[in-house]
Write a protein that holds these residues in place. Structure first.
Motif, short mmCIF file in Angstrom:
data_model
loop_
_atom_site.label_atom_id
_atom_site.label_comp_id
_atom_site.label_asym_id
_atom_site.label_seq_id
_atom_site.Cartn_x
_atom_site.Cartn_y
_atom_site.Cartn_z
N ASP A 123 81.54 -13.25 13.42
CA ASP A 123 80.13 -13.61 13.30
C ASP A 123 79.78 -13.76 11.82
OD1 ASP A 123 79.74 -11.02 12.24
OD2 ASP A 123 78.84 -10.24 14.08
N ASP A 124 78.52 -13.95 11.50
CA ASP A 124 78.11 -14.16 10.11
C ASP A 124 78.40 -12.95 9.22
OD1 ASP A 124 77.25 -16.69 10.75
OD2 ASP A 124 75.15 -16.10 11.00
N ASP A 125 78.50 -11.76 9.82
CA ASP A 125 78.81 -10.55 9.06
C ASP A 125 80.31 -10.26 9.05
OD1 ASP A 125 76.12 -9.96 8.41
OD2 ASP A 125 75.82 -9.12 10.42
N ARG A 126 81.11 -11.21 9.55
CA ARG A 126 82.57 -11.10 9.62
C ARG A 126 83.03 -9.97 10.55
NH1 ARG A 126 85.47 -14.21 7.09
NH2 ARG A 126 87.22 -12.83 6.71
N HIS A 127 82.29 -9.81 11.65
CA HIS A 127 82.65 -8.86 12.71
C HIS A 127 82.98 -9.65 13.96
CE1 HIS A 127 79.78 -5.96 10.51
NE2 HIS A 127 81.00 -5.80 10.05
N ARG A 128 83.86 -9.10 14.79
CA ARG A 128 84.21 -9.73 16.06
C ARG A 128 83.56 -8.95 17.22
NH1 ARG A 128 88.29 -13.49 15.25
NH2 ARG A 128 89.48 -13.15 13.35
N VAL A 131 79.98 -12.66 19.19
CA VAL A 131 79.69 -14.09 19.28
C VAL A 131 80.31 -14.72 20.52
CG1 VAL A 131 79.99 -16.32 18.15
CG2 VAL A 131 79.43 -14.31 16.80
#
Length: 144
Positions: A123-128, A131
């Protein structure tokens, strides 16, 4: 779909097929570390369990040269035929495509790649996990 073709399906399509087709199987090709620390799909309500066979080993990410042989043995023990639907899943859909193609080349005729994977893209925060993929779709999963 020809004998060696593998299509991409979304997690909802995979779940629907796993729910409605007795011989359909989910094959999770992630690493033991991922199964342990990230979680695994929970198919208990369907009277099934995912088949867990690593495509690559942690930490060096070497492809297991015996993957297809090992998975074929697991599937045979479960009574899976070469015509049953096999849904391959990994973190985001890349390793699972390679694994599905290996099994299609071995004669399994209904191999499908779960394109969103278990955790989906960043996602935009670089978490999976938020999304797309199995978790984001709200499908059942377990964590040890």
């Amino acid at each position: 779909m020809s004998d060696s073709e593998v299509d991409n399906v979304d997690v909802e399509t995979a779940w629907k097929s796993l729910s409605s087709k007795g011989g359909a199987q989910l094959v999770d090709v992630r690493t033991r570390a991922e199964w342990t620390y990230v979680g695994i799909p929970d198919l208990g309500d369907l009277g099934k369990r995912p088949v867990l066979v690593e495509w690559q080993t942690f930490p060096d990410q070497t492809v297991d040269p015996r993957f297809a042989e090992r998975l074929a043995g697991e599937l045979k023990a479960l009574g899976v035929s070469p015509d049953d639907d096999l849904f391959f899943i990994c973190r985001s859909g890349s390793r699972s495509m390679a694994a599905a193609m290996a099994m299609a080349a071995m004669g399994f005729r209904a191999c499908h790649n779960v394109a969103g994977g278990f955790e989906g893209p960043l996602d935009d925060d670089r978490h999976r996990g938020a999304v797309g993929g199995w978790k984001a779709a709200g499908l059942p999963w377990l964590q040890s």
